[in-house]
Design an enzyme around this catalytic site. Sequence first.
Site: not given
Length: 545
Positions: A105-107, A123, A166, A227
């Site tokens: 998992l990220n953002d 994410q 993204f 981005r």
Amino acid sequence: MSLQFLIELAGGVDNIVRILSPQGRVVVAVKDAQKVLPCPDSVQAESVLGEWQLSMPRVDISDEDLASLGRLIAKKQIASAQQHLQPTTCSYRPQWHISPPQGLLNDPNGFVYHNGEYYLFYQWYPYACEHKDKYWVLLKSRNLVNWNWQSIALTPSDWFDSHGVFSGHAVSHDGELLLFYTGNTRLGHDRQRQTMQCVARLSEDNTAEKLGPVIRTLPAGVTEHFRDPKILYRQNKWHMLLGAQTTDLQGRLAVYHSNDLMNWDFDSLYGDEIAPFGYMWECPDMFELNGDLFFVFGPQGIKSDNPKHTIEHQNRIYHVEQDSEGKIHFLEGWKLDAGFDFYAPQSMETEDGRRVMVGWMGLPDEVNQPSCDNGWIHQLTALRELKWENGKIVQTPICELAELRESVSSLELGISPVDAQTKSFELNVELPWGSALTLMSDDNYGVKLQLDTDKGVLRFDRSQTQIREGDVIRELPLDTDKAVHLQILADNSSLEVFINHGEHVMTGRVFTPESATQIILEGANVSAEFAPLKSVVESTFAPAV
Ligand code: FRU
């Protein structure tokens, strides 16, 4: 030559794993090269970084042709990611923070209040603890505490996002939820990055219909590191903020304007006043607090004066001003979080007008921690409310988190260890200078929060833990000689420390054994308020089928 022809050559839709469209061409990547039919001269077949790709000129192939192939690929991607929805058992798994069932998992993404519910996406790479082609997962909540799994909302299925859907935000507009994100693709042998800003519309059943790119080309003077769209309405027009890198490798904010959310005109790059300030700015956010305007971003390449602070991916909030011509001026900035793991935050306005923020409790580049042994990594932070009071940013855990307290009791802390019997708790304590509080500890491990009188810092020391990557010391200078109030939120493998009622925050992941539940205080004995916290994690995962 039609797209159908290329699909047949590729061995059918089931053999296609990716589509791309570099300048004037269409490329499909296949799963099994053996299934590819003999290709005519006009079709180039080659291995690109280990992936077998067929490429041909894009003549008479419309965006809609590619979109229909994208929808077929999305179906396959969702079916295969669904095999990774069962949460693995792991003692480091948080019991009230959001973590991925498997993978990375990220953002946080698309954090918004819409039609009576809170939406929060993240994410996700389902298949390994690696940063690869990202998906968006959707959770919803009515009370900001209990989050419920909804869907795998977006997958990297299309020519404009096939190496990752993204980060981005969501906009609730005319009863609809629009998801703005960056489509990331990598072209050719040198993995040339191509980024486009894209839109999708969320349907009632929580699937997203991709509307495609709304910004396909870059303005002059920036690289493809462009981005993370944030959309907001100000001065009678929509603004899109993007994190950008200039061609001379400086981080900047890029702004576009629109009247209809679909057609966007480039305005300008901003941030010259504080340059040089890193080589890239990620994940912009902007909002008002008490009538003043603030800009939040993740500057990369920021060196610290403290030799123990080596990580260059940081978080910042800047007080900014927008003049009557729409131009943005940077005034003064601060760290949002002085701990180890707070990155890519997003904020939204609650139904009752509060500004609430959530961040990624993790950092770019870091992909090896003890939880990887159980197939997952990283988590989101607790939700915090932001205020602007007397020239200071004040951050406190949202009041709703009090609902997690099972019971509240007082705990006498001293040099003899107290067994908290849990690693998921809230502790409120006033610590005198010279004292040190060790949490989540046993004979070998522990995390120390120390008020060092000589240096005048609060030191967050995770050197005696099972951490595999990242810094182990954070020192926060504190300009007071009075006892320091700490509100500590602990959740199995994390600590979020709110200092002096929100003047500062330090967040860090901390890995110690499951049985390391002791609390020790070096210094004069103090009485603390202690509350074990409930587990609400189950609903954040897809129900087992
Ligand atoms: C920040 C970030 C974003 C990007 C996303 C990809 O952590 O690098 O800039 O959109 O992660 O997952």
